[in-house]
Design a protein around this motif. Sequence first.
Motif, PDB file in Angstrom:
ATOM      1  N   SER A  37       4.450   1.677  -8.551  1.00  0.00           N
ATOM      2  CA  SER A  37       4.160   1.600  -9.981  1.00  0.00           C
ATOM      3  C   SER A  37       3.580   2.943 -10.401  1.00  0.00           C
ATOM      4  O   SER A  37       3.433   3.840  -9.580  1.00  0.00           O
ATOM      5  N   GLY A  38       3.233   3.051 -11.657  1.00  0.00           N
ATOM      6  CA  GLY A  38       2.714   4.322 -12.162  1.00  0.00           C
ATOM      7  C   GLY A  38       1.211   4.442 -11.968  1.00  0.00           C
ATOM      8  O   GLY A  38       0.605   3.727 -11.178  1.00  0.00           O
ATOM      9  N   CYS A  39       0.661   5.333 -12.736  1.00  0.00           N
ATOM     10  CA  CYS A  39      -0.774   5.614 -12.700  1.00  0.00           C
ATOM     11  C   CYS A  39      -1.542   4.406 -13.229  1.00  0.00           C
ATOM     12  O   CYS A  39      -1.150   3.797 -14.203  1.00  0.00           O
ATOM     13  N   ALA A  40      -2.663   4.090 -12.575  1.00  0.00           N
ATOM     14  CA  ALA A  40      -3.464   2.957 -13.038  1.00  0.00           C
ATOM     15  C   ALA A  40      -4.717   3.428 -13.769  1.00  0.00           C
ATOM     16  O   ALA A  40      -5.593   2.632 -14.087  1.00  0.00           O
ATOM     17  N   GLY A  41      -4.811   4.729 -14.005  1.00  0.00           N
ATOM     18  CA  GLY A  41      -5.934   5.261 -14.766  1.00  0.00           C
ATOM     19  C   GLY A  41      -7.132   5.671 -13.932  1.00  0.00           C
ATOM     20  O   GLY A  41      -8.156   6.068 -14.463  1.00  0.00           O
ATOM     21  N   LEU A  42      -6.986   5.558 -12.619  1.00  0.00           N
ATOM     22  CA  LEU A  42      -8.087   5.955 -11.734  1.00  0.00           C
ATOM     23  C   LEU A  42      -7.632   7.123 -10.858  1.00  0.00           C
ATOM     24  O   LEU A  42      -7.660   7.056  -9.638  1.00  0.00           O
ATOM     25  N   CYS A  43      -7.216   8.194 -11.546  1.00  0.00           N
ATOM     26  CA  CYS A  43      -6.551   9.305 -10.855  1.00  0.00           C
ATOM     27  C   CYS A  43      -7.390   9.910  -9.738  1.00  0.00           C
ATOM     28  O   CYS A  43      -6.861  10.363  -8.720  1.00  0.00           O
ATOM     29  N   SER A  44      -8.697   9.916  -9.916  1.00  0.00           N
ATOM     30  CA  SER A  44      -9.546  10.553  -8.907  1.00  0.00           C
ATOM     31  C   SER A  44      -9.644   9.721  -7.627  1.00  0.00           C
ATOM     32  O   SER A  44     -10.167  10.183  -6.624  1.00  0.00           O
ATOM     33  N   GLU A  45      -9.154   8.489  -7.680  1.00  0.00           N
ATOM     34  CA  GLU A  45      -9.213   7.616  -6.499  1.00  0.00           C
ATOM     35  C   GLU A  45      -7.894   7.583  -5.733  1.00  0.00           C
ATOM     36  O   GLU A  45      -7.752   6.858  -4.743  1.00  0.00           O
ATOM     37  N   GLU A  46      -6.908   8.327  -6.206  1.00  0.00           N
ATOM     38  CA  GLU A  46      -5.591   8.325  -5.547  1.00  0.00           C
ATOM     39  C   GLU A  46      -5.671   8.988  -4.174  1.00  0.00           C
ATOM     40  O   GLU A  46      -6.539   9.828  -3.979  1.00  0.00           O
ATOM     41  N   PRO A  47      -4.762   8.660  -3.268  1.00  0.00           N
ATOM     42  CA  PRO A  47      -3.702   7.657  -3.367  1.00  0.00           C
ATOM     43  C   PRO A  47      -4.263   6.228  -3.311  1.00  0.00           C
ATOM     44  O   PRO A  47      -5.159   5.939  -2.538  1.00  0.00           O
ATOM     45  N   MET A  48      -3.679   5.379  -4.155  1.00  0.00           N
ATOM     46  CA  MET A  48      -4.133   4.002  -4.270  1.00  0.00           C
ATOM     47  C   MET A  48      -3.016   3.015  -3.976  1.00  0.00           C
ATOM     48  O   MET A  48      -1.849   3.298  -4.252  1.00  0.00           O
ATOM     49  N   VAL A  49      -3.398   1.856  -3.444  1.00  0.00           N
ATOM     50  CA  VAL A  49      -2.436   0.762  -3.344  1.00  0.00           C
ATOM     51  C   VAL A  49      -3.088  -0.507  -3.867  1.00  0.00           C
ATOM     52  O   VAL A  49      -4.312  -0.639  -3.855  1.00  0.00           O
ATOM     53  N   THR A  50      -2.254  -1.421  -4.342  1.00  0.00           N
ATOM     54  CA  THR A  50      -2.732  -2.749  -4.725  1.00  0.00           C
ATOM     55  C   THR A  50      -2.069  -3.749  -3.794  1.00  0.00           C
ATOM     56  O   THR A  50      -0.848  -3.725  -3.618  1.00  0.00           O
ATOM     57  N   ILE A  51      -2.885  -4.582  -3.174  1.00  0.00           N
ATOM     58  CA  ILE A  51      -2.371  -5.611  -2.267  1.00  0.00           C
ATOM     59  C   ILE A  51      -2.563  -6.973  -2.935  1.00  0.00           C
ATOM     60  O   ILE A  51      -3.676  -7.322  -3.318  1.00  0.00           O
ATOM     61  N   GLU A  52      -1.461  -7.688  -3.101  1.00  0.00           N
ATOM     62  CA  GLU A  52      -1.549  -9.030  -3.682  1.00  0.00           C
ATOM     63  C   GLU A  52      -1.015 -10.026  -2.671  1.00  0.00           C
ATOM     64  O   GLU A  52       0.192 -10.089  -2.433  1.00  0.00           O
ATOM     65  N   MET A  53      -1.923 -10.779  -2.074  1.00  0.00           N
ATOM     66  CA  MET A  53      -1.499 -11.799  -1.123  1.00  0.00           C
ATOM     67  C   MET A  53      -1.476 -13.136  -1.857  1.00  0.00           C
ATOM     68  O   MET A  53      -2.238 -13.357  -2.793  1.00  0.00           O
ATOM     69  N   GLU A  54      -0.582 -13.989  -1.412  1.00  0.00           N
ATOM     70  CA  GLU A  54      -0.400 -15.292  -2.039  1.00  0.00           C
ATOM     71  C   GLU A  54      -1.742 -16.010  -2.231  1.00  0.00           C
ATOM     72  O   GLU A  54      -2.552 -16.071  -1.310  1.00  0.00           O
ATOM     73  N   ASP A  55      -1.943 -16.540  -3.417  1.00  0.00           N
ATOM     74  CA  ASP A  55      -3.153 -17.302  -3.743  1.00  0.00           C
ATOM     75  C   ASP A  55      -4.445 -16.491  -3.713  1.00  0.00           C
ATOM     76  O   ASP A  55      -5.535 -17.060  -3.635  1.00  0.00           O
ATOM     77  N   HIS A  56      -4.340 -15.173  -3.755  1.00  0.00           N
ATOM     78  CA  HIS A  56      -5.543 -14.347  -3.785  1.00  0.00           C
ATOM     79  C   HIS A  56      -5.445 -13.334  -4.927  1.00  0.00           C
ATOM     80  O   HIS A  56      -4.355 -12.913  -5.298  1.00  0.00           O
ATOM     81  N   ALA A  57      -6.598 -12.941  -5.458  1.00  0.00           N
ATOM     82  CA  ALA A  57      -6.611 -11.924  -6.524  1.00  0.00           C
ATOM     83  C   ALA A  57      -6.165 -10.586  -5.935  1.00  0.00           C
ATOM     84  O   ALA A  57      -6.393 -10.320  -4.751  1.00  0.00           O
ATOM     85  N   PRO A  58      -5.511  -9.746  -6.770  1.00  0.00           N
ATOM     86  CA  PRO A  58      -5.097  -8.428  -6.269  1.00  0.00           C
ATOM     87  C   PRO A  58      -6.296  -7.562  -5.865  1.00  0.00           C
ATOM     88  O   PRO A  58      -7.338  -7.614  -6.511  1.00  0.00           O
ATOM     89  N   VAL A  59      -6.103  -6.811  -4.819  1.00  0.00           N
ATOM     90  CA  VAL A  59      -7.166  -5.930  -4.328  1.00  0.00           C
ATOM     91  C   VAL A  59      -6.666  -4.493  -4.382  1.00  0.00           C
ATOM     92  O   VAL A  59      -5.568  -4.195  -3.909  1.00  0.00           O
ATOM     93  N   LYS A  60      -7.465  -3.611  -4.983  1.00  0.00           N
ATOM     94  CA  LYS A  60      -7.096  -2.189  -5.053  1.00  0.00           C
ATOM     95  C   LYS A  60      -7.879  -1.397  -4.013  1.00  0.00           C
ATOM     96  O   LYS A  60      -9.090  -1.524  -3.910  1.00  0.00           O
ATOM     97  N   TYR A  61      -7.126  -0.580  -3.280  1.00  0.00           N
ATOM     98  CA  TYR A  61      -7.750   0.322  -2.316  1.00  0.00           C
ATOM     99  C   TYR A  61      -7.504   1.754  -2.757  1.00  0.00           C
ATOM    100  O   TYR A  61      -6.427   2.076  -3.267  1.00  0.00           O
TER     101      TYR A  61
END
Lengths: 127, 153
Positions: free
Chosen positions: A68-92
């Motif tokens: 996906s594109g930029c999530a607005g937290l450019c200084s924290e890149e590289p970032m990933v979002t992990i979405e596991m079934e039945d759980h809220a997305p987690v950004k690293y």
Amino acid sequence: MPKLTIEELRKKRESTKKSIYLREGNFKGKVTVHMGTCGIAAGAREIMSTFLDEFDDREITDIMLTSSGCAGLCSEEPMVTIEMEDHAPVKYGKLNPEKTKKILNEHIIEGNMVEEYILGIGSERAG
Amino acid sequence: MEDMSLHILDIVENSIRAGAKEVHIRINEDAAADRLEIEIGDDGAGMDRATLEKALDPFYTTKSVRKVGLGLSMFREAARAAGGDLVIQSQTGKGTWVKATFQHSHIDRQPMGDLAKTLEVLTITNPDVRFRYYHREDGKEHHFDSNGLYPES
């Protein structure tokens, strides 16, 4: 010149496409690598490449891998979002290939979030 | 960006966000003419004239999550630093075409980088997009077409 030949690329895709083409199947999670300009400049391609190689090696086919594109937290890149079934997305954030493998092992495979690299939990909202 | 392959990835990500279904990447390295050209064309949403005029302004972006848009302007700076320039043509509903030129031997011309990795990441994570890649290097040509690599395409 490219380190991978086109033939190697083709083979790699043949094995990796399994993980892409099971979208209608039982995905138990989704990995999104943020590939905006900021992410790419900070090394997002290596993070994506690490996931591709690891998914390939371990024959992981039930996790969707996308960008996906930029999530607005450019200084924290590289970032990933992990979405596991039945759980809220987690950004690293501030990832490198080693941290990425740790997240793959502990969060995606074993189901335990890697607290030390977490930026936030929950859905993002564009502001 | 450290190299051309990362600039290309970044510009193509713009194409993907613009809804492109086909993206052409053309690289022409001509040592005799001391020239390098990189062209990226897509069939995405395109830009109207007003947007196009602002596209190279680093303080313009279509994104709502931040206030700067550095991708195209950085690519243009890389081209200008190496004796070249960047031009864009775009038409709403038709697509966008970006061409960057460089003096091939210029000391500040960035290296090509890992083009295969850029293609790999793009093709695997965007299975619905057709990528066509043409690379000419002093008369030798390499081609790559993602069409046919997936079962339903």
